[in-house]
Design a protein around this motif. Structure first.
Motif, mmCIF file in Angstrom:
data_model
loop_
_atom_site.group_PDB
_atom_site.id
_atom_site.type_symbol
_atom_site.label_atom_id
_atom_site.label_comp_id
_atom_site.label_asym_id
_atom_site.label_seq_id
_atom_site.Cartn_x
_atom_site.Cartn_y
_atom_site.Cartn_z
ATOM 1 N N UNK A 63 -6.593 -2.669 -0.396
ATOM 2 C CA UNK A 63 -5.509 -3.129 0.476
ATOM 3 C C UNK A 63 -5.326 -2.190 1.654
ATOM 4 N N UNK A 64 -5.444 -0.889 1.412
ATOM 5 C CA UNK A 64 -5.289 0.095 2.486
ATOM 6 C C UNK A 64 -6.410 -0.051 3.520
ATOM 7 N N UNK A 95 0.823 -1.206 0.000
ATOM 8 C CA UNK A 95 0.000 0.000 0.000
ATOM 9 C C UNK A 95 0.854 1.251 0.000
ATOM 10 N N UNK A 96 1.938 1.259 0.760
ATOM 11 C CA UNK A 96 2.665 2.494 1.048
ATOM 12 C C UNK A 96 4.020 2.634 0.358
ATOM 13 N N UNK A 97 4.479 1.615 -0.339
ATOM 14 C CA UNK A 97 5.786 1.701 -0.981
ATOM 15 C C UNK A 97 5.711 1.258 -2.440
ATOM 16 N N UNK A 122 -6.025 -0.685 -10.678
ATOM 17 C CA UNK A 122 -4.914 -0.471 -9.760
ATOM 18 C C UNK A 122 -5.332 0.415 -8.589
ATOM 19 N N UNK A 123 -6.134 1.451 -8.883
ATOM 20 C CA UNK A 123 -6.596 2.347 -7.827
ATOM 21 C C UNK A 123 -7.467 1.580 -6.827
ATOM 22 N N UNK A 124 -8.361 0.749 -7.335
ATOM 23 C CA UNK A 124 -9.255 -0.009 -6.460
ATOM 24 C C UNK A 124 -8.483 -1.016 -5.620
#
Length: 531
Positions: A347-348, A282-284, A340-342
């Motif tokens: 995941x977030x 999610x973050x990297x 990809x956005x979804x």
């Protein structure tokens, strides 16, 4: 962390949670004059089987079958091993299918009017295994009538015993599935190797535990050597004589109101690195040059790795170092990828949801450990009250309230993994409206319990051992009342789970996710079985 919790504490002058029914909570004051009888005694449906009482426990069931069917001991044991030591199952099959079918399914051949088991052949004969001639004294006949020499029988028994099949050793004859007489097996093994005979007897004895769905080894580490027999079919939690509390269904630590499947999934989720990987996804993004994970720390989508490589945060492609308001030098990725956005958003959200439940589970687990470690301090307070030579009712309530706190804190702690799976999509499917209604219903019950558990914990932390007699009595009344209130709220939480939440998930899933029922007296302590 304090902002994450709103326990709804009230001052000592405020009344306890008025959402608890008055008639249910009122019993706390009636209990005061009875020396606080919310003790953790038990009814005795579970029994401890120690090494010295194992033989007595097994013989008890064998004797029941012997009496019911009028059979010999080794036949009764064979029937019970086949039906996994379920005496009721043996009786049911006998009633529904008859004696002949019962025996046939178990490999027992009981000959009416006199059993020839373990007798020797009447004349000199040829052994059809080794084809040598033997005197009658050197050959043995089993229940099925097949007669072979003692040497061949002995080798057969040795092989089966060493292969771990000594529970049900069948006849050597082709297509004969009759179980051999254990007396003959024991005698022949003893003549060759007494240790093998002891191993055979030990396996027969331990089959009472390992093949018996009503008996479990205590999962203590190091092993205490005890087993527990539960004389009921429902999922239950039990305390061994060694002090370990565990779930009889899965041998894990006591975990209600989670089902065994929920608890297995939760412990696996907490122990592996799936959520760490999820967070990184999610973050990297991975650098296209050195492949190290890079975390974005600003708003610009042109990011730099520590290796000095520039790349686009949107697509992960390598770029130049210059950019304008509309483009990055040497790079274009203007195509929108809704998938990809979804996936990133999903995941977030999944990570945030897990973090919410895990943090609260962990906070109550830490509180549980701290409260257990504080029992020594509580004992000092009790000793201080005893030294003042007060009546027992002035200090007996302390240990009772502490036991109630431990049990309710554990339930509260485990209610968070239950909620994580109950209101997620992994195990149950609900409509959005059903999930909202059910979640609000459960969380209201959970919040009330949480509030009063914290109040009880605070009441036990007070320096009541330093109070004068009148204030000690007031502290006692407060703790007893809170203990009773917590008990009522635990019952209501379980009723909500069993009657509202699990009732609506379907019969199949309801069976899979059965939970150990709430017991006001705490986890049942297994009593000693008679020898």
């Amino acid at each position: 962390m304090e902002d994450d919790y709103d326990y709804g504490f009230c001052s000592d002058d405020e009344e306890f949670d008025d959402r608890v029914d008055e008639d249910e909570g009122a019993q706390s004051f009636a209990e005061v004059d009875g020396d606080c009888q919310f003790s953790l005694s038990n009814g005795g449906c579970c029994k401890v089987i120690r090494k010295e009482s194992l033989l007595a426990a097994q013989k008890g069931d064998v004797q029941r079958v012997m009496n019911f069917l009028s059979v010999k001991e080794h036949h009764a044991r064979t029937l019970l091993i086949h039906y996994r030591w379920d005496v009721d199952k043996v009786c049911t099959v006998f009633v529904e299918k008859g004696k002949e079918q019962l025996y046939a399914e178990a490999g027992v051949l009981a000959i009416e009017g006199g059993n020839i088991s373990s007798s020797h052949c009447s004349t000199e004969r040829t052994c059809l295994i080794c084809f040598d001639e033997f005197h009658a004294d050197k050959m043995t006949t089993m229940d099925c009538g097949h007669c072979f020499c003692d040497e061949c029988w002995t080798e057969h028994f040795i092989v089966k015993t060493n292969e771990g099949q000594s529970r049900r050793i069948t006849c050597m004859a082709d297509k004969c599935y009759t179980i051999c007489d254990e007396g003959s097996i024991r005698n022949l093994l003893s003549a060759r190797d007494p240790q093998l005979a002891q191993k055979f007897d030990r396996v027969l004895l331990e089959s009472y535990i390992e093949d018996n769905k009503s008996v479990q080894w205590c999962p203590s580490v190091p092993h205490c050597g005890n087993a527990i027999r539960a004389d009921k079919d429902e999922i239950c939690e039990v305390e061994c004589a060694c002090g370990l509390q565990f779930c009889f269904g899965c041998s894990s630590e006591a975990h209600s109101p989670c089902s065994c499947k929920m608890w297995e999934s939760w412990t696996r989720k907490c122990s592996d690195e799936s959520e760490t990987v999820n967070w990184m996804q999610v973050n990297t993004k991975f650098c296209p040059k050195c492949h190290k994970p890079v975390e974005k720390n600003g708003g610009c989508n042109l990011v730099y790795c520590v290796c000095k490589q520039a790349f686009c945060w949107l697509c992960g492609g390598a770029t130049g170092t210059k950019h304008t308001w509309t483009s990055i030098e040497g790079h274009e990725c203007g195509r929108y990828s809704e998938k990809q956005v979804k996936e990133t958003e999903s995941a977030r959200n999944s990570l945030w949801r897990y973090t919410h439940y895990y943090q609260r589970y962990k906070a109550h687990m830490d509180s549980l450990k701290a409260e257990k470690n504080g029992r020594e301090e509580l004992q000092k307070k009790i000793s201080a009250l005893e030294s003042r030579k007060l009546e027992s009712k002035y200090y007996f309530w302390v240990s009772e309230a502490s036991s109630r706190l431990t049990r309710s804190r554990q339930i509260l702690c485990n209610s968070y993994p239950f909620a994580y799976y109950m209101f997620g999509d992994e195990l149950f499917q609900m409509t959005s409206d059903e999930r909202t209604i059910n979640q609000n219903l459960f969380e209201n019950q959970q919040q009330q319990l949480e509030t009063n558990v914290e109040r009880l914990s605070m009441a036990l932390e007070d320096p009541f051992d330093e109070y004068d007699d009148e204030d000690v009595l007031e502290a006692r009344l407060k703790a007893v009342n809170l203990g009773s209130t917590v008990d009522v709220l635990c019952k209501k939480l379980y009723e909500c789970i069993e009657n509202e939440l699990l009732e609506g998930v379907g019969a199949d899933k309801q069976a899979i996710h059965k939970i150990a029922p709430y017991n006001s007296n705490g986890v049942e302590k297994a009593s000693e079985i008679g020898i």
